[in-house]
Enzyme design. Structure first.
Site, PDB file in Angstrom:
ATOM      1  N   HIS A 213      16.144  35.252  32.187  1.00 21.63           N
ATOM      2  CA  HIS A 213      15.186  35.841  33.063  1.00 21.63           C
ATOM      3  C   HIS A 213      15.766  36.562  33.951  1.00 21.63           C
ATOM      4  CE1 HIS A 213      11.552  36.438  35.077  1.00 21.63           C
ATOM      5  NE2 HIS A 213      11.552  35.473  36.191  1.00 21.63           N
ATOM      6  N   CYS A 214      17.237  36.718  34.089  1.00 20.22           N
ATOM      7  CA  CYS A 214      17.992  37.338  35.425  1.00 20.22           C
ATOM      8  C   CYS A 214      18.871  38.427  34.958  1.00 20.22           C
ATOM      9  CB  CYS A 214      18.904  36.074  36.041  1.00 20.22           C
ATOM     10  SG  CYS A 214      17.914  34.672  36.750  1.00 20.22           S
ATOM     11  N   ILE A 215      19.911  38.027  34.135  1.00 16.20           N
ATOM     12  CA  ILE A 215      20.862  39.052  33.872  1.00 16.20           C
ATOM     13  C   ILE A 215      20.481  40.382  33.389  1.00 16.20           C
ATOM     14  CG2 ILE A 215      23.376  39.734  33.039  1.00 16.20           C
ATOM     15  CD1 ILE A 215      23.104  37.408  35.191  1.00 16.20           C
TER      16      ILE A 215
END
Ligand SMILES: NC(=O)c1ccc[n+]([C@@H]2O[C@H](COP(=O)([O-])OP(=O)(O)OC[C@H]3O[C@@H](n4cnc5c(N)ncnc54)[C@H](O)[C@@H]3O)[C@@H](O)[C@H]2O)c1
Length: 454
Positions: A274-276
């Site tokens: 969900h981030c990088i």
């Protein structure tokens, strides 16, 4: 410090403050547990009734949070949950941990933050502390959250207090969890910072105060952009090594023996989670608003997004060695979670690889001890799949095994012994073998030939 701020500080320090966490996902539930453990009566607010019910029954649904902890805190009367925002009337502090995805156009989707803040605003009362934790572009706290809350007539820094503190949780990391990862905190005013630091200081070991909400927002984006760009660099190196008959894994392992000035990043089948894959585009979107064209982010995004295609090229090459085409072959994907030993499939490159192979006519199956089933809507093949158990008998039934996620539970010896041909995108199989095609490494040699020497 105003009397309002002093009252809140006293409540926080005495643990009489009622704390709330909006969004009980991978970030929110661990935080709610830490606040409850620190001694606050903590209420989680989520729109998902199943999560609220789980917490209300003392059950965890996040692998890093033990059910025993949730149950104990619930039984001690320290932790509860609701879908009803009117509880905000009774709360002194709120941490907002709702999703921040991208729209199809790769623009930030602020709808979750906006709807959570609007729901909080209905019940906002003087003396509250509101902290945004969702990863977002610099300026969100004072350009989006502050105006929505001030529509109530209350003023940030005067009537209520506002801060941003990025979450740095690393799902599946047994060493670093919410309580022992240093927490960056930036307040809208110095008093806001002091109050937020007092709250976190009671639950988290180390605090890193910064001068503003914008600095705190940018810190998180630097951290994740740093990873995205370095992974992009090493992925490009893997593509180069593949052409040059050099083993990129051996190169990185040797380079990381340098005791200074180098940090190891590893190539792979593409970014996940969900981030990088997402957060750097929050930064580039915001930078473009100011007329600045960020280049590293776009380039790394381009390289990283090409990796699933490269994996498919490897599968084509591997099957070709066996005189087979992708069309009509059976391919077993080993690991579909986006990283080792977790159950999170968000943005997983496995889904891209599966979609591309499906489009070329392969019949797909997958094995993943953390993901028992894959629903038709979750991947481009549009059929329900159940995880295959990687028994020796099962492995030998497929034309090709593709290792996308190197879960520790997989029996790699059995995979090597039984699979006809293997594409290894994670360097999970350390010893060169004639059946193993590794991403970013020379083609396997037949038995008896020298291996690993270009
Ligand atoms: N997962 C990670 O590893 C990680 C790490 C660092 C930062 N973050 C950031 O933290 C934020 C949350 O991520 P996550 O992984 O916990 O997401 P998640 O999807 O696991 O959880 C978010 C929760 O918010 C709830 N929600 C959505 N809208 C809501 C609303 N209006 N009111 C109440 N609840 C609502 C959802 O039902 C869900 O339970 C994101 O900005 C993410 O980028 C995530």
């Amino acid at each position: 410090m105003s009397p309002l701020a002093a009252t809140l500080l006293e409540k926080v320090n005495s643990r009489r403050a009622r704390t709330g966490v909006v969004g009980l996902g991978y970030v929110g539930l661990p935080l709610a547990v830490e606040l409850a453990r620190a001694g606050y009566h903590t209420t989680g607010i989520d729109l998902d009734e199943r999560k609220v019910q789980a917490v209300s029954e003392g059950r965890s649904y996040i692998p890093d949070v033990a059910t025993a902890d949730v149950l104990k805190l619930k039984n001690d009367g320290k932790l509860d949950a609701t879908t009803d925002f009117s509880i905000v009337r009774e709360l002194d502090t709120i941490n907002i941990c709702v999703p921040t995805p991208l729209r199809k156009t790769t623009d930030p989707d602020m709808s979750y933050i906006v709807s959570a803040v609007e729901a909080i605003a209905k019940y906002l009362h003087p003396g509250m502390l509101i902290i945004l934790e969702s990863t977002t572009y610099p300026g969100t706290t004072d350009e989006v959250v502050q105006p929505l809350l001030e529509e109530t007539g209350l003023k940030a820094g005067v009537d209520f207090f506002l801060a941003f503190s990025p979450e740095r949780v690393d799902p599946g990391n047994p060493t670093f969890q919410t309580h022992n990862v240093p927490k960056v905190v930036g307040g809208f005013t110095p008093t806001c910072s002091e109050l937020a630091a007092a709250l976190y200081g009671s639950a988290i070991q180390t605090l890193v105060p910064v001068s503003s909400t914008r600095v705190a927002e940018m810190v998180k984006l630097l951290e994740n952009t740093f990873r995205a760009v370095n992974i992009g660099l090493v992925n490009e190196l893997a593509l180069m090594c593949d052409k040059m008959n050099i083993d990129v894994w051996e190169v990185v392992d040797a380079a990381k023996t340098k005791p200074f000035g180098f940090m190891a990043f590893y190539p792979g089948p593409g970014l996940g989670g969900h981030c990088i894959p997402i957060d750097p585009f929050y930064l580039s979107w915001k930078a473009k608003q100011t007329g600045f064209e960020p280049r590293f982010i776009e380039l790394a995004g381009h390289v990283n997004a090409s990796m699933p295609h490269f994996v498919v090229d490897k599968v084509v090459e591997a099957l070709n060695e066996r005189r087979k085409s992708v069309n009509g072959s059976t391919v077993l994907i080993a690991g579909i979670a986006y990283k080792r030993d977790i159950d999170d499939m968000r943005e997983s490159p496995a889904l891209d690889v599966m979609g591309l192979l499906h489009a070329k006519g392969a019949t797909l199956a997958y094995a993943d001890p953390f993901v028992p089933q894959l629903h038709a809507r979750e991947w481009p093949g549009r059929e329900d799949l159940r995880a295959v158990h990687l028994t020796r008998g099962a492995i030998s039934q497929y034309d090709c095994v593709v290792i996308i996620t190197d879960h520790k539970a997989f029996d790699y010896d059995a995979i090597v012994a039984e699979a006809d041909v293997i594409v290894d995108t994670r360097n999970a199989i350390k010893v060169p073998h004639p059946n193993v095609f590794k991403l970013g490494a020379p083609k396997p040699q037949a038995h008896g030939e020298r291996i690993g020497i270009a």
